[in-house]
Design an enzyme around this catalytic site. Structure first.
Site, short mmCIF file in Angstrom:
data_model
loop_
_atom_site.label_atom_id
_atom_site.label_comp_id
_atom_site.label_asym_id
_atom_site.label_seq_id
_atom_site.Cartn_x
_atom_site.Cartn_y
_atom_site.Cartn_z
N GLU A 143 0.82 -1.22 0.00
CA GLU A 143 0.00 0.00 0.00
C GLU A 143 0.86 1.27 0.00
O GLU A 143 0.51 2.26 -0.66
CB GLU A 143 -0.97 0.01 1.18
CG GLU A 143 -1.94 -1.16 1.24
CD GLU A 143 -2.69 -1.42 -0.05
OE1 GLU A 143 -2.93 -0.47 -0.82
OE2 GLU A 143 -3.02 -2.60 -0.31
N HIS A 146 1.80 2.13 -3.36
CA HIS A 146 0.75 2.86 -4.09
C HIS A 146 0.90 4.37 -3.88
O HIS A 146 0.74 5.16 -4.82
CB HIS A 146 -0.65 2.46 -3.59
CG HIS A 146 -1.22 1.26 -4.28
ND1 HIS A 146 -1.47 1.23 -5.62
CD2 HIS A 146 -1.60 0.05 -3.80
CE1 HIS A 146 -1.99 0.05 -5.96
NE2 HIS A 146 -2.07 -0.69 -4.87
CO CO Z 1 -2.75 -2.62 -4.68
#
Ligand code: CO
Length: 177
Positions: A143, A146
């Site tokens: 994450e 991201h």
């Molecule tokens: Co993802």
């Protein structure tokens, strides 16, 4: 946390926002609405982690619940990270299969450090420094990637990448229609 907001649309591979570096959240900035959308979407799409830019918000926020699918208990292990930063990581790597809500029907084997230490703000903007391991560590790293515009497909071996390239190109094309 209210759940009266519907799930957001997940931004898919090929969407520019997934390539952007997300902006830091200001201290005591009101992010309640974004968080509600993120949490609703996390459970709705049966994810274990979600970054804000995956639902269209360029903010350094991630939500994680690594246990709910197994335990069928939502919210119990829900963890919210605001402006998360990995400040230490183990030298030891491990491989795990990863997938992503933004890249449907594709998975791949990714090497990442086993343990990480993360500095972040919790929902009350209290600074926390915590160590994570196993699945949790893995999801947090995915994450945080991201938030830096990095997808797990960017971390695949050349061979794996070549294998999924036709699928990725198809996804990208669909975005441009
Ligand atoms: Co993802």
């Amino acid at each position: 946390m209210q759940e009266n907001t519907g799930p957001s649309i997940i931004r898919l591979y090929g969407d520019q926002i997934l390539k952007e570096t997300c902006k830091e959240v200001g201290i005591n900035e009101n992010i309640n609405e974004i968080l509600t959308y993120m949490i609703t979407s996390l459970y709705y799409y049966k994810g274990v982690g979600l970054a804000a830019n995956q639902i269209g918000h360029n903010k350094r926020i991630i939500v994680i619940d690594h246990k709910w699918i197994e335990t069928k208990k939502k919210y119990k292990h829900l963890n919210i990270f605001i402006n998360p930063e990995i400040i230490d990581e183990s030298i030891e790597d491990e491989v795990m299969q990863e997938s992503c809500l933004s890249i449907p029907n594709i998975d791949g084997i990714v090497y990442r450090p086993v343990n990480i230490t993360v500095k972040y703000y919790d929902i009350h903007f209290k600074e926390k420094i915590k160590e994570f391991t196993g699945m949790e560590s893995r999801i947090i790293q995915h994450e945080i990637d991201h938030l830096n515009g990095v997808l797990f497909t960017d971390r695949l071996s050349k061979e794996q990448k070549n294998n999924i390239l036709p699928l990725l190109n198809r996804l990208k094309k669909e975005r441009q229609l």
